[in-house]
Structure formats: structure tokens, C-alpha cells
Design an enzyme around this catalytic site. Sequence first.
Site, short mmCIF file in Angstrom:
data_model
loop_
_atom_site.label_atom_id
_atom_site.label_comp_id
_atom_site.label_asym_id
_atom_site.label_seq_id
_atom_site.Cartn_x
_atom_site.Cartn_y
_atom_site.Cartn_z
N ARG A 53 0.95 -1.18 0.10
CA ARG A 53 -0.01 0.09 -0.02
C ARG A 53 0.90 1.21 0.09
O ARG A 53 0.44 2.04 -0.52
CB ARG A 53 -1.09 -0.28 1.09
CG ARG A 53 -1.75 1.28 1.27
CD ARG A 53 -3.08 1.32 2.10
NE ARG A 53 -2.62 0.41 3.38
CZ ARG A 53 -2.29 0.82 4.58
NH1 ARG A 53 -1.75 1.99 4.53
NH2 ARG A 53 -2.32 0.16 5.45
N ASP A 178 -7.48 17.69 -15.62
CA ASP A 178 -8.11 16.48 -16.19
C ASP A 178 -7.22 16.20 -17.46
O ASP A 178 -7.97 16.81 -18.56
CB ASP A 178 -9.44 16.10 -15.95
CG ASP A 178 -9.74 14.67 -16.36
OD1 ASP A 178 -8.86 14.04 -16.99
OD2 ASP A 178 -10.65 14.04 -15.70
N1 PLP Z 1 -12.05 11.78 -16.06
C1 PLP Z 1 -12.47 11.76 -17.32
C2 PLP Z 1 -12.27 12.69 -18.40
C3 PLP Z 1 -13.41 10.24 -17.70
O1 PLP Z 1 -13.96 10.29 -18.72
C4 PLP Z 1 -13.56 9.55 -16.62
C5 PLP Z 1 -14.25 8.46 -16.88
O2 PLP Z 1 -14.93 8.40 -17.64
C6 PLP Z 1 -12.75 9.60 -15.19
C7 PLP Z 1 -12.23 11.11 -15.23
C8 PLP Z 1 -13.12 8.80 -14.48
O3 PLP Z 1 -12.20 7.66 -14.42
P1 PLP Z 1 -12.39 6.32 -14.04
O4 PLP Z 1 -13.69 5.65 -14.70
O5 PLP Z 1 -11.06 5.38 -14.16
O6 PLP Z 1 -12.77 6.29 -12.22
#
Ligand code: PLP
Length: 400
Positions: A53, A178
Site C-alpha cells: 500500500r 484532467d
Molecule cells: N476523467 C475523465 C475525463 C473521464 O472520462 C473519466 C471516466 O470516464 C474519469 C475521469 C473517471 O475515471 P475512472 O472511470 O477510471 O474512475
Amino acid sequence: MSTSPRHGFNTLAVHAGQGKDPHTGAVIPPIYQTSTFIQDGINVLRAGHEYSRGSNPTRGGFEEQLSALEGGAAGFSFASGIAAEDALLRAVLAPGDHIVLGADGYGGTNRLITRLHHKWGISASTVDITNLDQVRGALRPNTALLWLETPSNPLLGIADIAGWAALAHEAGALLVVDNTFATPYLQRPLDFGAHAVVHSTTKYIGGHSDVLGGAVIVADYLHRGQSLAEAVGYQQFAGGAVSGPQDNYLAARGLKTLGLRMERHCATAGRIAHWLTEQPQVAEVYYPGLADHPGHELAASQQRGFGGIVSLRLHSEPAARALAESMELFQLSVSLGGVESLVCYPREMTHASLIGTPLEIPGELVRLSVGIEDTEDLLADLERGLALAERADQGAVLTV
Ligand code: PLP
């Protein structure tokens, strides 16, 4: 082989954190499928690892590989993209903090912030990601974080990362980007002043729709007296939402070919987007590579290519549903970024949590994740799907 930031993207993708096994010379480092590590004496660790972990060599190798590609100070891998986002928020926020959140973004991120973190005293205001005046206007004295997705999901909006970063720095807040849609091959937000990048590695990083994962990559930055790397590393260890060795191996393996795959995704998506603009059944195409996309020039200035996601609006909801449900190569599924093409109906699939809110996705929208199959085959599939969509538009009963 040791790598340096001077190496090119594909060299780093293949070699960073992926050194050969010193014991056997195996070209591919072993998968350390172990929960714990024997100690040579009490707290005398042989290679710095105590318990998986806290750290595991397979996870560490993937974290180093991805961090090198994003140009970060450190990377942290989690069990899913949402787990990574959650860990980052917990690591840097305190009750009473406020977030400025891009309105067009993954529905699950909105849900995480407005439904889960809200309960712990975090508030959020949503803004149009393309309007910096609106972002500035949303800043409050307690704004601690700005959260941005560009290109955005599912409307492919493009935001000025450097502009957002300047506002974050002015406000003494963090900018998180993101980067799931663009990947570090197309765009490196830390170079534009972002403090942290998050990924759903489930998507293009893994690249083969066979593994769930997420990551946080941080810049070298002090936040509230602690380095971001320390704060996220501690949260990863103490919160425990880590990814396992098999998953890290798969993600690292996928990441090695990211550059090749993205070239192909971009080329095919570009052709499909242009083709779609000529189809009478299509009301609007959302793709930053199109010259008339409002973010086209901005995307060209901060991205190396325009990505593999194309969204389109049909003339009616029945037409959109028929397209989503009628294709063969574009398989109806949530998720994106794999070698196979997928189609999604965002309103009721990925973004269902937004129904009934001002951010709900229109029912005429369909999102395509363009894979690496032959372009002509994908166009034929779309042509057939659009013909059925046209019949649905005219109220015909479908036999798909
Ligand atoms: N960020 C974006 C742009 C996504 O499209 C997604 C999932 O579709 C996520 C975050 C979340 O990721 P996860 O599904 O791997 O938890």
C-alpha cells in the site's frame, strides 16, 4: 537504461521507470505481485519497500513512466480515475474551501465534488471553461482549487490552460487539469502552469480497455506549507486507494505505445469528423480539429494533435439513440480511449448524474471514441448507422 527529460516522448514512454531486471536481465521488469517485503532487521528495508500500500516496484515504475511523460515532479497511481481525483481533493483541501469547476466535464467528477465532498464542507461553482472572465468572477476569498478538463467531455470545449493557471496563481489557488482526453502525448498542462494533472488511466494510457486505473501527477510546488508530492503521497498511503501490480503492469505496457496510438486516433478521428460535417443527418460536429470549432486555434497552440474523440448532434433524440444503438464496429459502451471504437449516449450513460441539473447533456448528442481500426470500415459503419438514424428521425419503426 536511465532516462533524462531531454529524451523524446516515445523514448521516455518505453524506458522511463521501465528498466530491465538487474537480477536476470529480463527486458521487462517483473510484476511484483506481493503484499509485503521481508526486512533485514526491524525497519531495515532492503530496497525501500515495506508494504505494497505504501510502495510497490511495479507501481513505482508506472508512476515514474507517467510522471516523466507529463514533466511532473512525482506521479501517484490509484485504483481508478475517480479514486485518483478523490485522493487529490482530500490531500489538498480543507472544510470550508471552494472549488471553481469547469461546467463541461466528466459527470463523475461533478458528482464526486458536489455530492461527496460537499458533505465535508467543500463548495463549488461551475463555469464555462472557455470564458476566463466567468472564471475570474467565480473566484472567492476561500477558493482553493480550480478544476479544468480540456478538451472537455463530451462537448470537446477547449480552455486556455495558461489563462486558467494565471488566474489560479493570482488567487493563490491550485489548478488541476484532467488530461484524460488529450494525454501527455498531445498536451502537457504542467508546462502551462497547472499544479497537478489527473488521469483516468483506464482510457488512453492503458489504451486497451482491459484495466481500470487513475493517476495524479504533481508539479514541484509548496501548498499550505507542504509539497504537493508529499501531500498526495501521504494520502495515497494513508487513504489506501492504490492500484495493484497487475493493473500497473497493464497500464505501463499500454503507455509504451501511447504516441503511436494517439497519432492513429488523431488521424482517423480527423477524417471522420470532416466526413460527418458533410452528412445531412448530422446537425453539428464537435471536434477541435475542425477549422470552424471555436477552440480550434487555441487547441492548435497548446496541443500536438486534436485527439480521438468526436461528438456529434443529430436532428432529434430518436435519431441519436438509433445511431448509438445500431452500429457494429462502434460498440455501445461507456469509456473511451481504447484501440477499439466505442459509441456512447452521454446524456443517459456517462453523464446521467447531470439529468435535471442545468448541466444536463442534450438528448441529440452522441460521442464517438475513434479506435485504430481501418478508417474505411469505420466510415461504412457510421454510414449505415446514420441511414438508420434518418429513418428514426422520420418516425420509422426500426429493425436493427
Ligand atoms: N476523467 C475523465 C475525463 C473521464 O472520462 C473519466 C471516466 O470516464 C474519469 C475521469 C473517471 O475515471 P475512472 O472511470 O477510471 O474512475
